[in-house]
Design a protein around this motif. Structure first.
Motif, PDB file in Angstrom:
ATOM      1  N   UNK A  39       0.914  -1.099   0.142  1.00 10.78           N
ATOM      2  CA  UNK A  39       0.007   0.136  -0.022  1.00 10.78           C
ATOM      3  C   UNK A  39       0.993   1.328   0.056  1.00 10.78           C
ATOM      4  N   UNK A  40       2.067   1.344   0.758  1.00  2.00           N
ATOM      5  CA  UNK A  40       3.001   2.510   0.896  1.00  2.00           C
ATOM      6  C   UNK A  40       3.422   2.501  -0.670  1.00  2.00           C
ATOM      7  N   UNK A  41       4.025   1.708  -1.360  1.00  2.00           N
ATOM      8  CA  UNK A  41       4.438   1.635  -2.498  1.00  2.00           C
ATOM      9  C   UNK A  41       3.464   2.512  -3.671  1.00  2.00           C
ATOM     10  N   UNK A  42       2.174   1.792  -3.426  1.00  2.00           N
ATOM     11  CA  UNK A  42       0.827   2.201  -4.211  1.00  2.00           C
ATOM     12  C   UNK A  42       0.694   3.620  -4.148  1.00  2.00           C
ATOM     13  N   UNK A  43       0.686   3.885  -2.878  1.00  2.00           N
ATOM     14  CA  UNK A  43       0.557   5.246  -2.286  1.00  2.00           C
ATOM     15  C   UNK A  43       1.415   6.432  -2.907  1.00  2.00           C
ATOM     16  N   UNK A  44       2.770   6.002  -3.031  1.00  2.00           N
ATOM     17  CA  UNK A  44       3.752   6.748  -3.727  1.00  2.00           C
ATOM     18  C   UNK A  44       3.573   6.956  -5.159  1.00  2.00           C
ATOM     19  N   UNK A  45       3.054   6.073  -5.869  1.00  2.00           N
ATOM     20  CA  UNK A  45       2.603   6.114  -7.255  1.00  2.00           C
ATOM     21  C   UNK A  45       1.615   6.894  -7.697  1.00  2.00           C
ATOM     22  N   UNK A  47       0.744   9.396  -5.550  1.00  2.00           N
ATOM     23  CA  UNK A  47       1.090  11.031  -5.210  1.00  2.00           C
ATOM     24  C   UNK A  47       1.854  11.380  -6.503  1.00  2.00           C
ATOM     25  N   UNK A  48       2.765  10.638  -7.227  1.00  2.00           N
ATOM     26  CA  UNK A  48       3.532  10.965  -8.376  1.00  2.00           C
ATOM     27  C   UNK A  48       2.269  11.302  -9.437  1.00  2.00           C
ATOM     28  N   UNK A  49       1.404  10.485  -9.714  1.00  2.00           N
ATOM     29  CA  UNK A  49       0.485  10.934 -10.484  1.00  2.00           C
ATOM     30  C   UNK A  49      -0.240  12.055 -10.409  1.00  2.00           C
ATOM     31  N   UNK A  50      -0.593  12.383  -9.327  1.00  2.00           N
ATOM     32  CA  UNK A  50      -1.255  13.623  -8.922  1.00  2.00           C
ATOM     33  C   UNK A  50      -0.377  14.689  -9.087  1.00  2.00           C
ATOM     34  N   UNK A  51       1.115  14.599  -8.656  1.00  2.00           N
ATOM     35  CA  UNK A  51       1.877  15.697  -8.848  1.00  2.00           C
ATOM     36  C   UNK A  51       1.913  16.090 -10.484  1.00  2.00           C
ATOM     37  N   UNK A  52       1.760  14.951 -11.009  1.00  2.00           N
ATOM     38  CA  UNK A  52       2.207  15.142 -12.485  1.00  2.00           C
ATOM     39  C   UNK A  52       0.882  15.964 -13.278  1.00  2.00           C
ATOM     40  N   UNK A  62      -9.199   4.217  -3.044  1.00  2.00           N
ATOM     41  CA  UNK A  62      -9.995   3.862  -1.904  1.00  2.00           C
ATOM     42  C   UNK A  62      -9.335   4.756  -0.475  1.00  2.00           C
ATOM     43  N   UNK A  63      -8.032   5.048  -0.553  1.00  2.00           N
ATOM     44  CA  UNK A  63      -7.627   5.716   0.502  1.00  2.00           C
ATOM     45  C   UNK A  63      -8.094   5.319   1.940  1.00  2.00           C
ATOM     46  N   UNK A  64      -7.730   4.171   2.100  1.00  2.00           N
ATOM     47  CA  UNK A  64      -8.547   3.559   3.472  1.00  2.00           C
ATOM     48  C   UNK A  64      -8.046   4.149   4.641  1.00  2.00           C
ATOM     49  N   UNK A  65      -6.769   4.349   4.739  1.00  2.00           N
ATOM     50  CA  UNK A  65      -5.993   4.638   6.009  1.00  2.00           C
ATOM     51  C   UNK A  65      -5.703   6.271   5.962  1.00  2.00           C
ATOM     52  N   UNK A  66      -5.705   6.901   7.020  1.00  2.00           N
ATOM     53  CA  UNK A  66      -5.406   8.251   7.172  1.00  2.00           C
ATOM     54  C   UNK A  66      -3.923   8.403   6.803  1.00  2.00           C
ATOM     55  N   UNK A  67      -3.061   7.455   7.269  1.00  2.00           N
ATOM     56  CA  UNK A  67      -1.630   7.700   6.707  1.00  2.00           C
ATOM     57  C   UNK A  67      -1.468   7.700   5.294  1.00  2.00           C
ATOM     58  N   UNK A  68      -2.315   7.022   4.360  1.00  2.00           N
ATOM     59  CA  UNK A  68      -2.321   7.379   3.058  1.00  2.00           C
ATOM     60  C   UNK A  68      -2.747   8.756   2.565  1.00  2.00           C
ATOM     61  N   UNK A  69      -3.807   9.005   3.160  1.00  2.00           N
ATOM     62  CA  UNK A  69      -4.274  10.256   2.889  1.00  2.00           C
ATOM     63  C   UNK A  69      -3.465  11.504   3.210  1.00  2.00           C
ATOM     64  N   UNK A  70      -2.782  11.300   4.411  1.00  2.00           N
ATOM     65  CA  UNK A  70      -1.679  12.363   4.805  1.00  2.00           C
ATOM     66  C   UNK A  70      -0.417  12.388   3.639  1.00  2.00           C
ATOM     67  N   UNK A  71      -0.091  11.274   3.143  1.00  2.00           N
ATOM     68  CA  UNK A  71       0.713  11.055   2.216  1.00  2.00           C
ATOM     69  C   UNK A  71       0.398  11.673   0.967  1.00  2.00           C
ATOM     70  N   UNK A  72      -0.745  11.716   0.647  1.00  2.00           N
ATOM     71  CA  UNK A  72      -1.241  12.446  -0.557  1.00  2.00           C
ATOM     72  C   UNK A  72      -1.272  14.104  -0.280  1.00  2.00           C
ATOM     73  N   UNK A  77      -0.578  19.541  -1.481  1.00  2.00           N
ATOM     74  CA  UNK A  77      -1.372  20.304  -0.405  1.00  2.00           C
ATOM     75  C   UNK A  77      -2.655  20.709  -0.372  1.00  2.00           C
ATOM     76  N   UNK A  78      -3.186  21.223  -1.431  1.00  2.00           N
ATOM     77  CA  UNK A  78      -4.668  21.642  -1.781  1.00  2.00           C
ATOM     78  C   UNK A  78      -5.768  20.390  -2.001  1.00  2.00           C
ATOM     79  N   UNK A  79      -5.144  19.158  -1.798  1.00  2.00           N
ATOM     80  CA  UNK A  79      -5.829  18.064  -2.181  1.00  2.00           C
ATOM     81  C   UNK A  79      -7.337  18.241  -1.335  1.00  2.00           C
ATOM     82  N   UNK A  80      -8.412  17.592  -1.944  1.00  2.00           N
ATOM     83  CA  UNK A  80      -9.488  17.370  -1.350  1.00  2.00           C
ATOM     84  C   UNK A  80     -10.077  15.916  -1.587  1.00  2.00           C
TER      85      UNK A  80
END
Length: 151
Positions: A39-45, A47-52, A62-72, A77-80
């Motif tokens: 899930x951490x690797x997937x979250x990183x991917x 995040x990169x797709x969003x930054x692009x 799904x962003x199941x965990x707060x830690x995943x949402x916080x990483x994004x 930073x303006x993510x909703x």
């Protein structure tokens, strides 16, 4: 809902499942759950797709965990987040009706076991996932309007 929202906002649609590495897809197809490392690797991917997409994007993920949402949030930073609140049974019915996913509907139960609902987090709108898609899109557009009017 996401496709309609992306169209109305004039933004690209990103499907989080498309960002899984092949090893994750095979693991889930075998009936195994993704572990924290997967899930951490997937979250990183994701995040990169969003930054692009510096002008923004609509992401289905799904962003199941707060830690995943916080990483994004750290990456964008303006993510909703629009959180579609559903019961496990309702989510399983929807998953069973889909033909475009690689994971079995039974996987939904595991997702609910891992879910940390984002109800009290910043930048989250909780929506009743049983509402008609047109109503959900309208609610999300009203909620997002200030962010687009200030951009």
């Amino acid at each position: 809902m996401a496709a309609q929202l992306a169209e109305r906002l004039g933004l690209p649609l990103l499907e989080g499942d498309d960002l899984h590495p092949d090893s994750d897809i095979e693991k889930v197809r075998r009936g195994a759950a993704l572990d924290a490392h997967d899930r951490e690797d997937w979250t990183g991917r994701v995040a990169e797709a969003l930054r692009a997409q510096p002008a923004g994007a609509v992401l289905v993920w799904p962003a199941l965990r707060r830690s995943e949402r916080d990483a994004l949030r750290a990456a964008v930073p303006a993510l909703r987040f629009a959180y579609l609140a559903l019961s496990p049974h309702q989510a399983m019915e929807r998953a069973a009706a889909r033909t475009d996913q690689f994971y079995p509907p039974s996987h939904v139960g595991r997702q609910f076991e891992a879910l940390e609902p984002p109800r009290d987090e910043p930048g989250v709108q909780v929506l009743d996932g049983t509402e008609h898609v047109d109503r959900l899109v309208a609610q999300a557009l009203r909620w997002l309007a200030p962010a687009f009017n200030n951009a």
